[in-house]
Design a protein around this motif. Structure first.
Motif, short mmCIF file in Angstrom:
data_model
loop_
_atom_site.label_atom_id
_atom_site.label_comp_id
_atom_site.label_asym_id
_atom_site.label_seq_id
_atom_site.Cartn_x
_atom_site.Cartn_y
_atom_site.Cartn_z
N ALA A 192 -0.94 1.49 14.19
CA ALA A 192 -0.77 1.18 12.76
C ALA A 192 -0.33 2.39 11.93
O ALA A 192 0.04 2.23 10.76
N PHE A 193 -0.38 3.58 12.51
CA PHE A 193 -0.08 4.79 11.72
C PHE A 193 1.29 4.76 11.03
O PHE A 193 1.40 5.13 9.86
N PRO A 194 2.36 4.33 11.69
CA PRO A 194 3.67 4.33 10.99
C PRO A 194 3.76 3.27 9.90
O PRO A 194 4.56 3.38 8.98
N ILE A 195 2.95 2.22 10.01
CA ILE A 195 3.07 1.07 9.12
C ILE A 195 2.25 1.24 7.85
O ILE A 195 2.70 0.89 6.75
N ALA A 196 1.03 1.77 7.98
CA ALA A 196 0.08 1.80 6.86
C ALA A 196 0.61 2.54 5.62
O ALA A 196 0.57 1.98 4.51
N PRO A 197 1.14 3.77 5.74
CA PRO A 197 1.62 4.44 4.53
C PRO A 197 2.86 3.78 3.93
O PRO A 197 3.04 3.78 2.71
N TRP A 198 3.72 3.20 4.79
CA TRP A 198 4.89 2.50 4.28
C TRP A 198 4.47 1.31 3.42
O TRP A 198 5.02 1.07 2.34
N LEU A 199 3.48 0.56 3.90
CA LEU A 199 2.99 -0.58 3.14
C LEU A 199 2.39 -0.12 1.80
O LEU A 199 2.65 -0.74 0.76
N ALA A 200 1.61 0.95 1.83
CA ALA A 200 0.97 1.44 0.59
C ALA A 200 2.00 1.92 -0.42
O ALA A 200 1.84 1.71 -1.63
N ASP A 201 3.07 2.55 0.06
CA ASP A 201 4.09 3.09 -0.84
C ASP A 201 5.08 2.04 -1.33
O ASP A 201 5.71 2.22 -2.38
N ASN A 202 5.23 0.96 -0.59
CA ASN A 202 6.28 -0.01 -0.92
C ASN A 202 5.77 -1.39 -1.35
O ASN A 202 6.53 -2.16 -1.97
N THR A 203 4.54 -1.70 -1.05
CA THR A 203 4.00 -3.01 -1.45
C THR A 203 2.82 -2.88 -2.39
O THR A 203 2.29 -3.89 -2.86
N GLY A 204 2.37 -1.65 -2.65
CA GLY A 204 1.21 -1.45 -3.51
C GLY A 204 -0.04 -1.20 -2.67
O GLY A 204 0.00 -1.10 -1.45
N ARG A 205 -1.19 -1.12 -3.36
CA ARG A 205 -2.45 -0.84 -2.67
C ARG A 205 -3.18 -2.11 -2.24
O ARG A 205 -3.98 -2.09 -1.31
N ARG A 206 -2.90 -3.25 -2.91
CA ARG A 206 -3.66 -4.46 -2.63
C ARG A 206 -3.18 -5.21 -1.39
O ARG A 206 -3.99 -5.69 -0.58
N PHE A 207 -1.86 -5.33 -1.22
CA PHE A 207 -1.35 -6.12 -0.09
C PHE A 207 -1.80 -5.57 1.27
O PHE A 207 -2.15 -6.35 2.15
N PRO A 208 -1.78 -4.24 1.49
CA PRO A 208 -2.28 -3.75 2.77
C PRO A 208 -3.75 -4.10 3.03
O PRO A 208 -4.14 -4.37 4.17
N ILE A 209 -4.55 -4.12 1.97
CA ILE A 209 -5.95 -4.51 2.14
C ILE A 209 -6.03 -5.98 2.55
O ILE A 209 -6.81 -6.36 3.45
N PHE A 210 -5.21 -6.82 1.92
CA PHE A 210 -5.19 -8.25 2.25
C PHE A 210 -4.73 -8.47 3.70
O PHE A 210 -5.40 -9.16 4.47
N SER A 211 -3.59 -7.90 4.06
CA SER A 211 -3.03 -8.16 5.39
C SER A 211 -3.87 -7.54 6.50
O SER A 211 -4.10 -8.15 7.55
N GLY A 212 -4.36 -6.30 6.27
CA GLY A 212 -5.21 -5.67 7.28
C GLY A 212 -6.49 -6.43 7.49
O GLY A 212 -6.96 -6.59 8.64
N SER A 213 -7.08 -6.92 6.42
CA SER A 213 -8.33 -7.68 6.53
C SER A 213 -8.11 -9.00 7.26
O SER A 213 -8.98 -9.45 8.03
N ALA A 214 -6.97 -9.64 7.03
CA ALA A 214 -6.66 -10.89 7.73
C ALA A 214 -6.60 -10.66 9.24
O ALA A 214 -7.11 -11.47 10.04
N LEU A 215 -5.99 -9.55 9.66
CA LEU A 215 -5.95 -9.22 11.09
C LEU A 215 -7.34 -8.94 11.64
O LEU A 215 -7.65 -9.27 12.78
N LEU A 216 -8.18 -8.32 10.82
CA LEU A 216 -9.56 -8.06 11.24
C LEU A 216 -10.33 -9.35 11.51
O LEU A 216 -11.12 -9.43 12.46
N VAL A 217 -10.11 -10.36 10.68
CA VAL A 217 -10.77 -11.64 10.88
C VAL A 217 -10.38 -12.25 12.22
O VAL A 217 -11.22 -12.73 12.99
N VAL A 218 -9.08 -12.20 12.53
CA VAL A 218 -8.60 -12.72 13.81
C VAL A 218 -9.19 -11.91 14.97
O VAL A 218 -9.64 -12.48 15.98
N GLY A 219 -9.20 -10.59 14.83
CA GLY A 219 -9.74 -9.74 15.88
C GLY A 219 -11.21 -10.01 16.15
O GLY A 219 -11.65 -10.02 17.31
N ALA A 220 -11.99 -10.23 15.10
CA ALA A 220 -13.42 -10.52 15.27
C ALA A 220 -13.63 -11.83 16.01
O ALA A 220 -14.53 -11.95 16.86
N ALA A 221 -12.79 -12.83 15.71
CA ALA A 221 -12.90 -14.12 16.40
C ALA A 221 -12.59 -13.96 17.89
O ALA A 221 -13.29 -14.52 18.75
#
Length: 519
Positions: free
Chosen positions: A98-127
């Motif tokens: 995720a290292f190449p993706i995370a800062p790009w998302l923060a700089d280009n989509t804002g601070r909220r969308f990465p929290i939303f998308s990353g958390s959605a993946l976490l839910v799937v991973g926990a299942a």
């Protein structure tokens, strides 16, 4: 927290005295912040990005608890050495991707969308983690958890830092990492409770694994209740939107607020000055003396957070307790749970003192205290082993030193670390700087994941000597290269590293005054 007056230290010389003195524009109405609806709502909303830290804490404590469960050990074939290290590092492998993706998302989509998308993946991973049928599936699910977790974690403290009310920011960001222990407490006692479901009941580890997705699910549902970072919006030339957010959440709807005018002016000038003088790429960190100093700090701080011996208590506490003769599963689970509650209480208390004590003093207090407690811990462990663990008081002494060590660790390396890193980074480099911090921390975690279980199995207490030496070096680093930043706004901290030009000259200021009046 107080919304009237910040610490005066560092303001008198900032950018020529009163020119950038935020104390002159803070409201002085005598009303506490919790009686102001806009500040109360803003601070309550901060819980949403905090949950990224809570999920991280849940993961570390859950793995500690699962390793003390005979049910989990039996199902996965009693993993040891590098096989156990791979499970501990499964999250790390995902983070690396995720290292190449995370800062790009923060700089280009804002601070909220990465929290939303990353958390959605976490839910799937926990299942998937809950549904694991073998070692490989469990490892893969942990990699997905790490991938989503890093994307969410990188943007979460940035959003808190850039959105918080100016005088609340240090404490609010300090609390961010403290919420790690809330997740750790829950995981510790959940794994303790499910242990008693029966020796052949695999739901004893599946339930804690599934519940790892609870906090990310809350973030998916509620993150867009929080406004976007005004500093991100200014960086994208969306000044109008940024000002509306500051008016609503910092000034309670007062369009003529002197505080909002000050904040907008300071943010615009700092970002425009940075844009005129530099780029926003990673090479910018090696182009100036100030940025080299920042680079040193954002690499050293995460290494201190992970390589001060805390990796042993975070992921391999059961190995430490085995090494001193405390081998009972319920006993280990109770110690793990009690330690997490203690850590949470200490970290919250010390974060509240951050603006009084300052960052640098807390770092020094923390590292010196850790060194002393680790030395005593090592001596007691050595004597305990020589006596074949027959003296119960020595084992109790080791446990006491673990608690004392955690007290000092939480005093300086838990809450203040994130505050310090986000403060020293200017807005245009904050996402990439946070990514560098995560990369450095991940490298340290990989070392912990593989070296700690192998070294503890091979040389037991002698391995502690390595961390004694590391902590001693950390004290030197803090003493000589960690400047104090308390009492300054985010933009004013740049003066420490970049000098008087960091906030722009008077001509640039006057230029932007006109533009600001229109935003």
């Amino acid at each position: 927290m107080a919304d009237e007056k910040p610490s005066a230290e560092g303001h008198d010389t900032a950018a020529g005295g009163d020119k950038w003195d935020i104390r002159l524009v803070l409201p002085d109405d005598g009303i506490p912040w919790y009686k102001k609806r806009h500040l109360l709502l803003l601070n309550i909303f901060m819980v949403i990005p905090y949950l990224s830290s809570t999920t991280n804490g849940y993961d570390g404590s859950m793995m500690n608890g699962l390793q003390s469960q005979n049910q989990w050990q039996t199902f996965f074939g009693y993993p040891t050495g590098t096989r156990l290290g791979s499970l501990g590092n499964g999250v790390i492998f995902g983070q690396i991707l995720a290292f190449p993706i995370a800062p790009w998302l923060a700089d280009n989509t804002g601070r909220r969308f990465p929290i939303f998308s990353g958390s959605a993946l976490l839910v799937v991973g926990a299942a998937l983690q809950c549904a694991s049928t073998n070692y490989a599936m469990f490892l893969a699910s942990r990699m997905l958890i790490g991938f989503g977790g890093l994307i969410a974690v990188e943007s979460s403290p940035m959003l808190v830092t850039e959105l918080a009310y100016p005088t609340h920011r240090p404490v609010l960001v300090g609390y961010y990492n403290n919420l790690w222990y809330l997740g750790a407490i829950l995981a510790a006692w959940i794994t303790y409770g499910t242990y008693f479901m029966g020796q052949n009941n695999n739901w004893s580890w599946r339930i804690p694994s599934l519940l790892q997705g609870f906090f990310p699910l809350l973030q998916v549902l509620f993150i867009y209740f929080l406004p976007e970072s005004p500093r991100y919006l200014v960086q994208k030339d969306r000044n109008d939107e940024a000002r509306k957010i500051l008016v609503k959440y910092h000034a309670g709807g007062d369009e003529d607020s002197a505080l909002v005018a000050f904040e907008m002016k300071e943010i615009i000038v700092q970002i425009e000055t940075a844009k005129a003088a530099s780029s926003t790429g990673y090479l910018e960190f090696i182009k100036t003396r100030g940025n080299l100093h920042r680079l040193f700090i954002i690499i050293i701080v995460p290494c201190m957070m992970q390589l001060s011996g805390n990796g042993l208590t975070s992921y391999y506490l059961h190995i430490i307790l085995d090494s001193i003769g405390l081998t009972s599963d319920p006993q280990q689970l109770r110690i793990n749970g009690g330690l997490m509650i203690f850590n949470f209480a200490v970290s919250v208390a010390m974060a509240s003192l951050m603006e009084i004590a300052g960052r640098r003093r807390l770092f020094l207090f923390s590292t010196i205290g850790m060194l002393i407690s680790y030395i005593i811990w090592t001596i007691l462990s050595a004597i305990n082993q020589e006596r074949n663990f027959t003296d119960g008081s020595l084992g109790t002494g080791v446990v006491a030193m673990i608690f004392l060590y955690q007290f000092f660790y939480n005093s300086g390396l838990n809450g203040p670390s994130w505050v310090y890193v986000t403060e020293v980074l200017p807005t245009h480099l904050r996402a990439k700087g946070t990514n560098i911090m995560q990369i450095a921390g991940t490298c340290a975690l990989v070392f912990n994941g593989y070296a700690n279980p192998v070294a503890m199995a091979a040389i037991t207490w002698k391995y502690y000597i390595v961390y004694i030496c590391v902590i001693a070096v950390e004290i030197v680093f803090v003493y000589f290269w960690f400047p104090e930043t308390k009492g300054r706004t985010l933009e004013e901290v740049a003066l420490i590293f970049d000098g008087e030009g960091a906030l722009g000259d008077q001509e640039l200021l006057q230029e932007k005054e006109t533009g600001h009046a229109e935003v």
